[in-house]
Structure formats: structure tokens, C-alpha cells
Design a protein around this motif. Structure first.
Motif, PDB file in Angstrom:
ATOM      1  N   VAL A 119     -13.620  80.773  56.383  1.00 20.02           N
ATOM      2  CA  VAL A 119     -13.814  81.122  54.971  1.00 20.02           C
ATOM      3  C   VAL A 119     -13.023  80.193  54.050  1.00 20.02           C
ATOM      4  O   VAL A 119     -12.808  80.506  52.876  1.00 20.02           O
ATOM      5  N   LEU A 120     -12.617  79.040  54.564  1.00 13.58           N
ATOM      6  CA  LEU A 120     -11.843  78.085  53.768  1.00 13.58           C
ATOM      7  C   LEU A 120     -12.635  77.648  52.541  1.00 13.58           C
ATOM      8  O   LEU A 120     -13.798  77.264  52.646  1.00 13.58           O
ATOM      9  N   ARG A 121     -11.976  77.692  51.382  1.00 13.77           N
ATOM     10  CA  ARG A 121     -12.633  77.299  50.134  1.00 13.77           C
ATOM     11  C   ARG A 121     -12.075  76.007  49.547  1.00 13.77           C
ATOM     12  O   ARG A 121     -12.785  75.291  48.864  1.00 13.77           O
ATOM     13  N   ARG A 122     -10.795  75.753  49.799  1.00 15.22           N
ATOM     14  CA  ARG A 122     -10.200  74.522  49.263  1.00 15.22           C
ATOM     15  C   ARG A 122      -9.413  73.822  50.362  1.00 15.22           C
ATOM     16  O   ARG A 122      -8.636  74.444  51.088  1.00 15.22           O
ATOM     17  N   LEU A 123      -9.621  72.512  50.459  1.00 13.70           N
ATOM     18  CA  LEU A 123      -8.922  71.685  51.441  1.00 13.70           C
ATOM     19  C   LEU A 123      -8.262  70.518  50.730  1.00 13.70           C
ATOM     20  O   LEU A 123      -8.924  69.746  50.038  1.00 13.70           O
ATOM     21  N   SER A 165     -22.135  73.066  59.970  1.00 12.29           N
ATOM     22  CA  SER A 165     -22.160  73.374  58.542  1.00 12.29           C
ATOM     23  C   SER A 165     -21.072  74.388  58.210  1.00 12.29           C
ATOM     24  O   SER A 165     -20.996  75.447  58.826  1.00 12.29           O
ATOM     25  N   HIS A 166     -20.220  74.037  57.249  1.00 11.59           N
ATOM     26  CA  HIS A 166     -19.200  74.960  56.752  1.00 11.59           C
ATOM     27  C   HIS A 166     -19.675  75.464  55.394  1.00 11.59           C
ATOM     28  O   HIS A 166     -19.679  74.735  54.408  1.00 11.59           O
ATOM     29  N   GLU A 167     -20.045  76.722  55.327  1.00 15.52           N
ATOM     30  CA  GLU A 167     -20.748  77.263  54.166  1.00 15.52           C
ATOM     31  C   GLU A 167     -19.835  77.659  53.013  1.00 15.52           C
ATOM     32  O   GLU A 167     -20.315  77.877  51.901  1.00 15.52           O
ATOM     33  N   ASP A 168     -18.516  77.764  53.239  1.00 23.11           N
ATOM     34  CA  ASP A 168     -17.626  78.290  52.202  1.00 23.11           C
ATOM     35  C   ASP A 168     -16.802  77.227  51.483  1.00 23.11           C
ATOM     36  O   ASP A 168     -16.261  77.497  50.403  1.00 23.11           O
ATOM     37  N   LEU A 169     -16.678  76.047  52.060  1.00 18.92           N
ATOM     38  CA  LEU A 169     -15.838  75.012  51.460  1.00 18.92           C
ATOM     39  C   LEU A 169     -16.444  74.531  50.145  1.00 18.92           C
ATOM     40  O   LEU A 169     -17.563  74.033  50.112  1.00 18.92           O
ATOM     41  N   LYS A 170     -15.668  74.683  49.060  1.00 16.59           N
ATOM     42  CA  LYS A 170     -16.170  74.348  47.733  1.00 16.59           C
ATOM     43  C   LYS A 170     -15.379  73.242  47.041  1.00 16.59           C
ATOM     44  O   LYS A 170     -15.889  72.607  46.117  1.00 16.59           O
ATOM     45  N   ILE A 176     -16.521  61.185  53.592  1.00 16.73           N
ATOM     46  CA  ILE A 176     -17.972  61.205  53.810  1.00 16.73           C
ATOM     47  C   ILE A 176     -18.357  62.356  54.735  1.00 16.73           C
ATOM     48  O   ILE A 176     -19.338  63.077  54.497  1.00 16.73           O
ATOM     49  N   TYR A 177     -17.577  62.535  55.775  1.00 10.65           N
ATOM     50  CA  TYR A 177     -17.858  63.607  56.729  1.00 10.65           C
ATOM     51  C   TYR A 177     -17.811  64.975  56.050  1.00 10.65           C
ATOM     52  O   TYR A 177     -18.690  65.823  56.268  1.00 10.65           O
ATOM     53  N   LEU A 178     -16.810  65.195  55.203  1.00  8.83           N
ATOM     54  CA  LEU A 178     -16.682  66.482  54.524  1.00  8.83           C
ATOM     55  C   LEU A 178     -17.860  66.744  53.593  1.00  8.83           C
ATOM     56  O   LEU A 178     -18.338  67.876  53.478  1.00  8.83           O
ATOM     57  N   MET A 179     -18.339  65.712  52.928  1.00 11.19           N
ATOM     58  CA  MET A 179     -19.501  65.897  52.049  1.00 11.19           C
ATOM     59  C   MET A 179     -20.735  66.298  52.844  1.00 11.19           C
ATOM     60  O   MET A 179     -21.579  67.054  52.361  1.00 11.19           O
ATOM     61  N   ARG A 180     -20.829  65.825  54.062  1.00  9.98           N
ATOM     62  CA  ARG A 180     -22.020  66.101  54.864  1.00  9.98           C
ATOM     63  C   ARG A 180     -21.997  67.484  55.507  1.00  9.98           C
ATOM     64  O   ARG A 180     -23.059  68.077  55.721  1.00  9.98           O
ATOM     65  N   VAL A 181     -20.812  67.990  55.820  1.00  9.58           N
ATOM     66  CA  VAL A 181     -20.753  69.271  56.538  1.00  9.58           C
ATOM     67  C   VAL A 181     -20.530  70.457  55.605  1.00  9.58           C
ATOM     68  O   VAL A 181     -20.540  71.596  56.062  1.00  9.58           O
ATOM     69  N   LEU A 205     -20.226  72.446  48.728  1.00  9.37           N
ATOM     70  CA  LEU A 205     -19.154  71.708  48.056  1.00  9.37           C
ATOM     71  C   LEU A 205     -19.501  71.475  46.587  1.00  9.37           C
ATOM     72  O   LEU A 205     -20.573  70.966  46.257  1.00  9.37           O
ATOM     73  N   GLN A 206     -18.574  71.857  45.707  1.00  5.85           N
ATOM     74  CA  GLN A 206     -18.780  71.710  44.272  1.00  5.85           C
ATOM     75  C   GLN A 206     -17.972  70.570  43.671  1.00  5.85           C
ATOM     76  O   GLN A 206     -18.370  69.980  42.669  1.00  5.85           O
TER      77      GLN A 206
END
Length: 246
Positions: free
Chosen positions: A172-176, A201-206, A223-228, A232-233
Motif C-alpha cells: 500500500v506504499l504511496r510515496r517513495l 504492477s504496484h497500484e498504490d504508488l502515487k 524509468i522502472y518506477l514509471m513503468r510499474v 503514479l501522479q
């Protein structure tokens, strides 16, 4: 209240001191000695919100029975942790080279058990922690962790594998926040995407914030984070001074 290099004599003396600090909200113990156990419990320190325990070399055990504590910072040797603190949701700790070499990954491996309600985790990791994380973190889950901040040093290049493992252990991670410090030669070898971790796919990371020096392996992580992260907002990439070794 900050205590720096204070001879506390014993746990009894500390308890006596805290008994007269009913309105205390901040407590720091740095390099204090003659103290093997720290116990923060009711009815003492009923308003305490922040506790920082740093480099108390003789410490063996930290016991928290407190209903007001929200944030804990700990730096030092491996100790026994006993927590009954329902409002304690933020934890900060560096992970030392020694822990990495012995593959203990302390205190991370203990946190899902002793602090399951944790929502914010801040870690400072050494050069060797990427491989250890890949080997040890995959079996863990941080069920409520919403904000993770990692300060990660690498000598040659950042390992993308540990980033993927972290995302999987924090559903449920939202911010990294990643503060990446890579020290490298000027000649860089790019890794083919075929060598990247298995896509998921990580559905909660925004929200993602990455501090980089400009190494190609750091850009690969972005790049990897944008793809998974399809939800992401916002992603912020903050450059720092690029260091080359000749």
C-alpha cells in the motif's frame, strides 16, 4: 530534552528523571553510558511524541509501553525491541555495514513483527545492502507502510533488484523517496532491459522523489518506477553533484 554523553548510572536513575517530566514531548539520548535497558512506560512521559536513541553502546534492550509516542529514531548496535506503542508509526534507522556483512538486515527484519502499524520508514543503507535486501526482504510484508525513504549508497552502480523487492513488500506504499549516492568511473555500462526484474504492477504508488548524481543506473530506477506504477501522479528527480573517480 536532549542528553548527550551523560552517565545515567542505571535504568532506575533514568526512570526517576522521567518521573519528573510529565509534559516532555521530545527525548534524545545520545552516547549515554551505564545504561543497559531503556524503558518508557505509563504513567511516565504521557505526552512524549519523539524519541531518539543514538550510539548508547551499552544498551541491550529498548522497551516502549506508551500511548503517545509517534516517532522513534534509533542508531546503534543490535538490541532487543519490545514495543507496545499504538501511535508509533514512524521509524528511522541506519543499517550498518556490519549488519549487511552478517546478513542480519537488522532492524528491518524485526519491524513487521514489533511494529506492524508502521506507516513511515526511513532507512540509511550501505553499499552492500542491495544484495542483502534482495535475499532477505522478499519474505516480509509491511502491511500499512505508506511512506518509505531510503538513503542508498553504491560504489559502482545502483542495483535495480532491491527497488523491485521493496515495492513488493510494501503493497500500500504511496510515496517513495530515494536518495541515491553512486560513486563511479566515467565509463558506464548500461544494463539491458532484459536484465531488469520481472515486471509487476504496484497500484498504490502515487508519488516518487529521487535524488540522483546522474549515473545511468539511477535513471534506470526512475524509468522502472514509471513503468510499474500505473497510478503514479508525480515524480520529482532532483540532481546533485556528479562525482567521477579516475
Amino acid at each position: 530534552m536532549d542528553l548527550f554523553r551523560v552517565d545515567l548510572k542505571s535504568e532506575i536513575h533514568l526512570r526517576f528523571l522521567l518521573s519528573s517530566c510529565s509534559n516532555l514531548e521530545w527525548l534524545g539520548l545520545c552516547e549515554c553510558y551505564n545504561l543497559e535497558n531503556i524503558t518508557i512506560e505509563n504513567p511516565f512521559c504521557q505526552k512524549l511524541k519523539y524519541l531518539n536513541v543514538s550510539l548508547c553502546q551499552q544498551l541491550k534492550k529498548l522497551v516502549l509501553h506508551n500511548t503517545s509516542l509517534e516517532t522513534l529514531e534509533y542508531k546503534g548496535r543490535e538490541i532487543e525491541l519490545v514495543f507496545d506503542a499504538p501511535r508509533l508509526t514512524t521509524f528511522y534507522s541506519p543499517v550498518s555495514d556490519t549488519s549487511a556483512c552478517h546478513k542480519k538486515l537488522w532492524p528491518i527484519l524485526k519491524l513487521p513483527t514489533v511494529l506492524p502499524q508502521m506507516e513511515t520508514l526511513i532507512l540509511e543503507c550501505s553499499c552492500f545492502m542491495g544484495e542483502v535486501m534482495k535475499n532477505r526482504l522478499s519474505a516480509l510484508t509491511f502491511p500499512w507502510l505508506r511512506h518509505l525513504e531510503v538513503i542508498k549508497v553504491a560504489t559502482v552502480r545502483q542495483d535495480l533488484g532491491w527497488v523491485a523487492i521493496i515495492l513488493k513488500t510494501c503493497p500500500v506504499l504511496r510515496r517513495l523517496d530515494l536518495h541515491l549516492r553512486t560513486y563511479f568511473c566515467c565509463t558506464e555500462d548500461e544494463v539491458s532491459e532484459s536484465d531488469w526484474p520481472e515486471k509487476f504492477s504496484h497500484e498504490d504508488l502515487k508519488e516518487v522523489v529521487i535524488t540522483v548524481r546522474g549515473h545511468s543506473s539511477e535513471i534506470e530506477i526512475a524509468i522502472y518506477l514509471m513503468r510499474v506504477a500505473p497510478a503514479l501522479q508525480k515524480m520529482i528527480i532532483e540532481p546533485t553533484a556528479k562525482i567521477c573517480s579516475f
